[in-house]
Design a protein around this motif. Sequence first.
Motif, PDB file in Angstrom:
ATOM      1  N   LYS A  80     -45.242  -7.112 -29.171  1.00 28.54           N
ATOM      2  CA  LYS A  80     -46.739  -6.223 -28.562  1.00 28.54           C
ATOM      3  C   LYS A  80     -46.916  -5.285 -29.779  1.00 28.54           C
ATOM      4  CE  LYS A  80     -45.774  -6.138 -23.625  1.00 28.54           C
ATOM      5  NZ  LYS A  80     -45.274  -5.435 -22.525  1.00 28.54           N
ATOM      6  N   LYS A  81     -46.309  -4.597 -30.320  1.00 28.71           N
ATOM      7  CA  LYS A  81     -46.451  -3.574 -31.271  1.00 28.71           C
ATOM      8  C   LYS A  81     -47.319  -4.215 -32.653  1.00 28.71           C
ATOM      9  CE  LYS A  81     -43.686   0.327 -30.564  1.00 28.71           C
ATOM     10  NZ  LYS A  81     -42.126  -0.016 -30.230  1.00 28.71           N
ATOM     11  N   ARG A  82     -46.815  -5.477 -32.967  1.00 28.62           N
ATOM     12  CA  ARG A  82     -47.348  -6.262 -34.052  1.00 28.62           C
ATOM     13  C   ARG A  82     -49.091  -6.430 -33.629  1.00 28.62           C
ATOM     14  NH1 ARG A  82     -44.442 -10.473 -34.788  1.00 28.62           N
ATOM     15  NH2 ARG A  82     -46.023 -11.608 -33.589  1.00 28.62           N
ATOM     16  N   LEU A  83     -49.181  -6.800 -32.476  1.00 32.27           N
ATOM     17  CA  LEU A  83     -50.519  -7.496 -32.087  1.00 32.27           C
ATOM     18  C   LEU A  83     -51.478  -6.338 -31.721  1.00 32.27           C
ATOM     19  CD1 LEU A  83     -49.190 -10.499 -29.956  1.00 32.27           C
ATOM     20  CD2 LEU A  83     -50.283 -10.568 -32.126  1.00 32.27           C
ATOM     21  N   GLY A  84     -50.841  -5.032 -31.412  1.00 31.27           N
ATOM     22  CA  GLY A  84     -51.932  -3.826 -30.885  1.00 31.27           C
ATOM     23  C   GLY A  84     -52.735  -4.331 -29.767  1.00 31.27           C
ATOM     24  N   ASP A  85     -54.045  -4.194 -29.745  1.00 26.46           N
ATOM     25  CA  ASP A  85     -54.804  -4.354 -28.607  1.00 26.46           C
ATOM     26  C   ASP A  85     -54.717  -5.749 -28.163  1.00 26.46           C
ATOM     27  OD1 ASP A  85     -55.695  -1.809 -28.506  1.00 26.46           O
ATOM     28  OD2 ASP A  85     -57.522  -2.223 -29.635  1.00 26.46           O
ATOM     29  N   LYS A  86     -54.549  -6.820 -29.096  1.00 26.86           N
ATOM     30  CA  LYS A  86     -54.651  -8.282 -28.728  1.00 26.86           C
ATOM     31  C   LYS A  86     -53.582  -8.513 -27.595  1.00 26.86           C
ATOM     32  CE  LYS A  86     -55.154  -9.430 -33.414  1.00 26.86           C
ATOM     33  NZ  LYS A  86     -54.762 -10.236 -34.362  1.00 26.86           N
ATOM     34  N   ALA A  87     -52.414  -7.617 -27.817  1.00 29.96           N
ATOM     35  CA  ALA A  87     -51.220  -7.743 -27.017  1.00 29.96           C
ATOM     36  C   ALA A  87     -51.701  -8.058 -25.432  1.00 29.96           C
ATOM     37  CB  ALA A  87     -50.334  -6.762 -26.975  1.00 29.96           C
ATOM     38  N   ASN A  88     -52.845  -7.291 -25.064  1.00 29.77           N
ATOM     39  CA  ASN A  88     -53.401  -7.340 -23.767  1.00 29.77           C
ATOM     40  C   ASN A  88     -53.837  -8.770 -23.089  1.00 29.77           C
ATOM     41  OD1 ASN A  88     -53.035  -4.751 -23.666  1.00 29.77           O
ATOM     42  ND2 ASN A  88     -55.177  -4.070 -24.276  1.00 29.77           N
ATOM     43  N   GLN A  89     -53.788  -9.500 -24.275  1.00 31.13           N
ATOM     44  CA  GLN A  89     -54.508 -11.000 -23.852  1.00 31.13           C
ATOM     45  C   GLN A  89     -53.118 -11.845 -23.453  1.00 31.13           C
ATOM     46  OE1 GLN A  89     -57.169 -12.444 -26.820  1.00 31.13           O
ATOM     47  NE2 GLN A  89     -57.509 -10.608 -27.733  1.00 31.13           N
ATOM     48  N   ILE A  90     -52.005 -11.635 -23.740  1.00 31.26           N
ATOM     49  CA  ILE A  90     -50.921 -12.323 -23.461  1.00 31.26           C
ATOM     50  C   ILE A  90     -50.080 -11.968 -22.071  1.00 31.26           C
ATOM     51  CG2 ILE A  90     -48.821 -12.896 -24.517  1.00 31.26           C
ATOM     52  CD1 ILE A  90     -51.013 -13.506 -26.304  1.00 31.26           C
ATOM     53  N   ASN A  91     -49.477 -13.112 -21.420  1.00 30.39           N
ATOM     54  CA  ASN A  91     -48.622 -12.935 -20.323  1.00 30.39           C
ATOM     55  C   ASN A  91     -47.286 -12.654 -20.910  1.00 30.39           C
ATOM     56  OD1 ASN A  91     -50.748 -13.441 -18.047  1.00 30.39           O
ATOM     57  ND2 ASN A  91     -51.118 -15.330 -19.279  1.00 30.39           N
ATOM     58  N   TRP A  92     -46.736 -11.297 -20.681  1.00 31.58           N
ATOM     59  CA  TRP A  92     -45.443 -11.091 -21.386  1.00 31.58           C
ATOM     60  C   TRP A  92     -44.500 -11.361 -20.296  1.00 31.58           C
ATOM     61  CZ3 TRP A  92     -45.355 -10.929 -26.474  1.00 31.58           C
ATOM     62  CH2 TRP A  92     -46.697 -10.609 -27.149  1.00 31.58           C
ATOM     63  N   ILE A  93     -43.349 -12.024 -20.388  1.00 34.51           N
ATOM     64  CA  ILE A  93     -42.384 -12.231 -19.291  1.00 34.51           C
ATOM     65  C   ILE A  93     -40.946 -11.978 -20.235  1.00 34.51           C
ATOM     66  CG2 ILE A  93     -41.405 -13.986 -17.832  1.00 34.51           C
ATOM     67  CD1 ILE A  93     -43.819 -15.496 -18.520  1.00 34.51           C
ATOM     68  N   VAL A  94     -40.215 -11.053 -19.492  1.00 37.09           N
ATOM     69  CA  VAL A  94     -39.081 -10.721 -19.944  1.00 37.09           C
ATOM     70  C   VAL A  94     -37.972 -11.297 -18.921  1.00 37.09           C
ATOM     71  CG1 VAL A  94     -37.225  -8.825 -20.420  1.00 37.09           C
ATOM     72  CG2 VAL A  94     -39.645  -8.649 -21.162  1.00 37.09           C
ATOM     73  N   SER A  95     -37.262 -12.277 -19.152  1.00 40.32           N
ATOM     74  CA  SER A  95     -36.371 -13.080 -18.384  1.00 40.32           C
ATOM     75  C   SER A  95     -35.425 -14.131 -19.012  1.00 40.32           C
ATOM     76  CB  SER A  95     -37.310 -13.970 -17.357  1.00 40.32           C
ATOM     77  OG  SER A  95     -36.487 -14.952 -16.817  1.00 40.32           O
ATOM     78  N   ASP A  96     -34.197 -14.130 -18.447  1.00 43.15           N
ATOM     79  CA  ASP A  96     -33.479 -15.401 -19.117  1.00 43.15           C
ATOM     80  C   ASP A  96     -34.191 -16.667 -18.655  1.00 43.15           C
ATOM     81  OD1 ASP A  96     -31.598 -17.307 -19.044  1.00 43.15           O
ATOM     82  OD2 ASP A  96     -29.939 -16.024 -18.770  1.00 43.15           O
ATOM     83  N   ILE A  97     -34.447 -17.561 -19.544  1.00 38.64           N
ATOM     84  CA  ILE A  97     -34.998 -18.893 -19.017  1.00 38.64           C
ATOM     85  C   ILE A  97     -34.316 -19.676 -17.988  1.00 38.64           C
ATOM     86  CG2 ILE A  97     -33.793 -20.146 -21.000  1.00 38.64           C
ATOM     87  CD1 ILE A  97     -37.545 -20.516 -19.660  1.00 38.64           C
ATOM     88  N   LEU A  98     -33.207 -19.131 -17.712  1.00 40.04           N
ATOM     89  CA  LEU A  98     -32.368 -19.945 -16.418  1.00 40.04           C
ATOM     90  C   LEU A  98     -32.923 -19.409 -15.194  1.00 40.04           C
ATOM     91  CD1 LEU A  98     -29.181 -20.917 -18.201  1.00 40.04           C
ATOM     92  CD2 LEU A  98     -31.238 -22.370 -18.254  1.00 40.04           C
TER      93      LEU A  98
END
Length: 215
Positions: A91-109
């Motif tokens: 998110k930090k690397r992308l800056g404002d562009k991060a707002n365009q992404i659906n971020w999910i913190v989860s174990d894939i399982l």
Amino acid sequence: MLLLISKVMETFSNKDHWENVFATKAENEVSWYQPIPKTSIAFLETCNLPLDANIIDVGAGDSHFVDVLLEKGYHNIYILDISANAIDRAKKRLGDKANQINWIVSDILDFKPNVKFDLWHDRASFHFLTSDEKINQYLTISQNAITSNGFLTIGTFSEKGPTKCSALQVKQYTETSMTELFKTNFDKIKCISEDHATPFNTVQNFLFCSFKRKA
Ligand SMILES: C[S@@+](CC[C@H](N)C(=O)[O-])C[C@H]1O[C@@H](n2cnc3c(N)ncnc32)[C@H](O)[C@@H]1O
């Protein structure tokens, strides 16, 4: 009850491991670092997906694949990782562009998607699942989450690659074993071998396979 406690402890320690990695190592201090994920891009390009396709990168860490997806104009992007620290770095690397992404913190399982994906991409995350039980869970989750005729691209260590990554045991694959694993619900498109040059001047042999979800 004991089974539940042991599952919670295992998930916790796996998450702890990855949180610690992304808290203590710079992006070019890990073996999997790739400034340009060229093989993932090549597979993406063969899919010819429209820009409104739902695309997920599973176990994405702080990979630069998301940067490429944004540059190409995709706008339904999902980035999933077990580590919140990894996601924060991306998110930090992308800056404002991060707002365009659906971020999910989860174990894939534990992932219960509320959309279906036209492309499911996983580089160097699936191979950490070493038990049949967990591999089967991943198969069920991915096959249910991918649209019919949707694409699955998986990169793992090959039989010529390392047996460990980030000090954790991995499961190596061959074209035959990977194809066999996914064959019930997916048709193989192609598999390639890739020698990944790590930042430590070593080489890791990967197997990358793409599949199409059967209709
Ligand atoms: C070797 S790194 C690869 C990262 C990224 N795919 C890349 O190519 O740069 C493995 C990633 O998988 C994530 N991971 C490991 N186990 C996971 C799990 N059970 N569920 C979700 N993510 C997981 C880690 O946090 C880490 O970001």
